[in-house]
Design an enzyme around this catalytic site. Sequence first.
Site, PDB file in Angstrom:
ATOM      1  N   ASN A   1      42.012  36.364  51.301  1.00  0.00           N
ATOM      2  CA  ASN A   1      40.994  36.107  50.275  1.00  0.00           C
ATOM      3  C   ASN A   1      41.411  36.815  48.979  1.00  0.00           C
ATOM      4  O   ASN A   1      41.577  38.044  48.968  1.00  0.00           O
ATOM      5  CB  ASN A   1      39.643  36.635  50.788  1.00  0.00           C
ATOM      6  CG  ASN A   1      38.522  36.399  49.806  1.00  0.00           C
ATOM      7  OD1 ASN A   1      38.686  36.618  48.608  1.00  0.00           O
ATOM      8  ND2 ASN A   1      37.379  35.963  50.296  1.00  0.00           N
TER       9      ASN A   1
ATOM     10  N   HIS B   1      39.319  39.244  44.688  1.00  0.00           N
ATOM     11  CA  HIS B   1      39.258  40.482  43.904  1.00  0.00           C
ATOM     12  C   HIS B   1      40.449  40.684  42.974  1.00  0.00           C
ATOM     13  O   HIS B   1      40.436  41.588  42.144  1.00  0.00           O
ATOM     14  CB  HIS B   1      38.981  41.664  44.821  1.00  0.00           C
ATOM     15  CG  HIS B   1      37.629  41.503  45.461  1.00  0.00           C
ATOM     16  ND1 HIS B   1      36.488  41.380  44.704  1.00  0.00           N
ATOM     17  CD2 HIS B   1      37.250  41.339  46.758  1.00  0.00           C
ATOM     18  CE1 HIS B   1      35.453  41.195  45.519  1.00  0.00           C
ATOM     19  NE2 HIS B   1      35.894  41.146  46.773  1.00  0.00           N
TER      20      HIS B   1
ATOM     21  N   HIS C   1      36.071  32.481  46.963  1.00  0.00           N
ATOM     22  CA  HIS C   1      34.628  32.197  46.920  1.00  0.00           C
ATOM     23  C   HIS C   1      34.256  31.893  45.479  1.00  0.00           C
ATOM     24  O   HIS C   1      34.324  32.773  44.618  1.00  0.00           O
ATOM     25  CB  HIS C   1      33.896  33.447  47.432  1.00  0.00           C
ATOM     26  CG  HIS C   1      32.415  33.297  47.533  1.00  0.00           C
ATOM     27  ND1 HIS C   1      31.621  34.281  48.072  1.00  0.00           N
ATOM     28  CD2 HIS C   1      31.577  32.299  47.178  1.00  0.00           C
ATOM     29  CE1 HIS C   1      30.352  33.887  48.048  1.00  0.00           C
ATOM     30  NE2 HIS C   1      30.305  32.693  47.487  1.00  0.00           N
TER      31      HIS C   1
ATOM     32  N   ARG D   1      31.563  31.704  43.281  1.00  0.00           N
ATOM     33  CA  ARG D   1      30.145  32.094  43.250  1.00  0.00           C
ATOM     34  C   ARG D   1      29.415  31.419  42.108  1.00  0.00           C
ATOM     35  O   ARG D   1      30.022  31.108  41.079  1.00  0.00           O
ATOM     36  CB  ARG D   1      30.028  33.617  43.084  1.00  0.00           C
ATOM     37  CG  ARG D   1      30.226  34.382  44.378  1.00  0.00           C
ATOM     38  CD  ARG D   1      29.998  35.868  44.153  1.00  0.00           C
ATOM     39  NE  ARG D   1      29.915  36.570  45.406  1.00  0.00           N
ATOM     40  CZ  ARG D   1      28.777  36.841  46.045  1.00  0.00           C
ATOM     41  NH1 ARG D   1      27.616  36.502  45.532  1.00  0.00           N
ATOM     42  NH2 ARG D   1      28.792  37.469  47.188  1.00  0.00           N
TER      43      ARG D   1
ATOM     44  N   ARG E   1      31.541  35.478  39.134  1.00  0.00           N
ATOM     45  CA  ARG E   1      31.901  36.876  38.856  1.00  0.00           C
ATOM     46  C   ARG E   1      33.372  37.163  39.140  1.00  0.00           C
ATOM     47  O   ARG E   1      33.924  38.100  38.612  1.00  0.00           O
ATOM     48  CB  ARG E   1      31.008  37.833  39.634  1.00  0.00           C
ATOM     49  CG  ARG E   1      31.256  37.817  41.112  1.00  0.00           C
ATOM     50  CD  ARG E   1      30.453  38.872  41.822  1.00  0.00           C
ATOM     51  NE  ARG E   1      29.043  38.542  41.894  1.00  0.00           N
ATOM     52  CZ  ARG E   1      28.210  39.077  42.786  1.00  0.00           C
ATOM     53  NH1 ARG E   1      28.660  39.970  43.643  1.00  0.00           N
ATOM     54  NH2 ARG E   1      26.955  38.730  42.835  1.00  0.00           N
TER      55      ARG E   1
ATOM     56  N   GLU F   1      34.947  29.155  49.872  1.00  0.00           N
ATOM     57  CA  GLU F   1      33.619  29.643  50.254  1.00  0.00           C
ATOM     58  C   GLU F   1      32.639  29.264  49.158  1.00  0.00           C
ATOM     59  O   GLU F   1      32.955  29.378  47.969  1.00  0.00           O
ATOM     60  CB  GLU F   1      33.621  31.169  50.368  1.00  0.00           C
ATOM     61  CG  GLU F   1      34.465  31.707  51.471  1.00  0.00           C
ATOM     62  CD  GLU F   1      34.370  33.230  51.519  1.00  0.00           C
ATOM     63  OE1 GLU F   1      33.395  33.811  51.020  1.00  0.00           O
ATOM     64  OE2 GLU F   1      35.299  33.832  52.060  1.00  0.00           O
TER      65      GLU F   1
ATOM     66  N   THR G   1      29.074  39.277  50.326  1.00  0.00           N
ATOM     67  CA  THR G   1      28.239  38.460  51.206  1.00  0.00           C
ATOM     68  C   THR G   1      27.673  39.356  52.303  1.00  0.00           C
ATOM     69  O   THR G   1      28.404  39.837  53.169  1.00  0.00           O
ATOM     70  CB  THR G   1      29.093  37.330  51.819  1.00  0.00           C
ATOM     71  OG1 THR G   1      29.906  36.778  50.784  1.00  0.00           O
ATOM     72  CG2 THR G   1      28.220  36.259  52.410  1.00  0.00           C
TER      73      THR G   1
ATOM     74  N   GLU H   1      32.655  31.076  61.228  1.00  0.00           N
ATOM     75  CA  GLU H   1      33.277  32.385  61.011  1.00  0.00           C
ATOM     76  C   GLU H   1      32.222  33.437  61.324  1.00  0.00           C
ATOM     77  O   GLU H   1      31.149  33.448  60.718  1.00  0.00           O
ATOM     78  CB  GLU H   1      33.763  32.529  59.569  1.00  0.00           C
ATOM     79  CG  GLU H   1      34.437  33.889  59.367  1.00  0.00           C
ATOM     80  CD  GLU H   1      35.060  34.057  58.000  1.00  0.00           C
ATOM     81  OE1 GLU H   1      35.808  33.164  57.570  1.00  0.00           O
ATOM     82  OE2 GLU H   1      34.809  35.094  57.368  1.00  0.00           O
TER      83      GLU H   1
ATOM     84  N   HIS I   1      35.277  39.717  57.360  1.00  0.00           N
ATOM     85  CA  HIS I   1      34.465  40.523  56.447  1.00  0.00           C
ATOM     86  C   HIS I   1      34.660  42.006  56.714  1.00  0.00           C
ATOM     87  O   HIS I   1      34.396  42.485  57.810  1.00  0.00           O
ATOM     88  CB  HIS I   1      32.969  40.203  56.472  1.00  0.00           C
ATOM     89  CG  HIS I   1      32.335  40.511  55.135  1.00  0.00           C
ATOM     90  ND1 HIS I   1      32.005  41.779  54.751  1.00  0.00           N
ATOM     91  CD2 HIS I   1      32.044  39.700  54.089  1.00  0.00           C
ATOM     92  CE1 HIS I   1      31.513  41.740  53.527  1.00  0.00           C
ATOM     93  NE2 HIS I   1      31.528  40.496  53.100  1.00  0.00           N
TER      94      HIS I   1
END
Length: 247
Positions: free
Chosen positions: A10, A13, A46, A48, A52, A73, A104, A154, A197
């Site tokens: 993922n 970030h 993801h 969003r 962000r 996502e 999340t 998941e 996660h």
Amino acid sequence: MTERIRLGVNIDHVATIRNARGGAHPDIARAAEIATKAGADGITFHLREDRRHIMDPDLEAIRAATHLPLNMEMAATDEMHVIAMNYKPETAMFVPEKREERTTEGGLNAAREHNRLAPMIRALKENGSRVSLFIEPDPVQLIAAQRMGADITEFHTGRFVELCLAGESELAEVELQRIADCAKRAVEVGIEPQAGHGLTYDTVKPIAAIPELTELNIGHFLIGEAIFAGLDPAIRRMRELMDEARA
Ligand code: PXP
């Protein structure tokens, strides 16, 4: 227990750091390229509602940077549904989303959201994407996901990780067993079980050792480690630990 477990990296970030200053650095496409070369099996991001981290132009940049399957996502909103229908990710993953959360926080309440999710799932599948639901390791949620036609669930590993980090080893063991039981049940009801996660080098092995799990999605820890070790070595180390867990 020798079958290889896939690693979805993922890269949200990388975009978080980029957006802290605006501009284009660090480059999300470069992150996707490095993850691909380091042995990732998929790229996850993801989009969003508040953008962000990942932003709309990133979607095509990521697609162009890798041949790996993409896991998008998203919240179950009309806006995201339209974007996913146009983008056609290999996997569209529904996650709950709250503006005020930092990440999340919990799984979807698939049982309660049936009427909203079921038509979106059907349309995405007809459009060529596989559909995944991010849920707690809870048999009620699993069966709700199955009823609405999800291909994948998941299971949220956040609670397991928190318990491990807090030194609550007995409770962590109970949570691990819940994830393992749900993974087994998922296979029995025809759903592919994945997990993710909060996973770290110290917590990934017991999860990766659950034989039914086919894939782990890992982001924040890898991007954090990349600051010290580089993204390529961080991914390779995680890969190694996952392989050791299956050896
Ligand atoms: N799976 C889902 C559904 C997520 O929302 C996230 C976080 O974006 C992850 C996995 C990866 O979690 P982490 O970034 O803590 O590794």
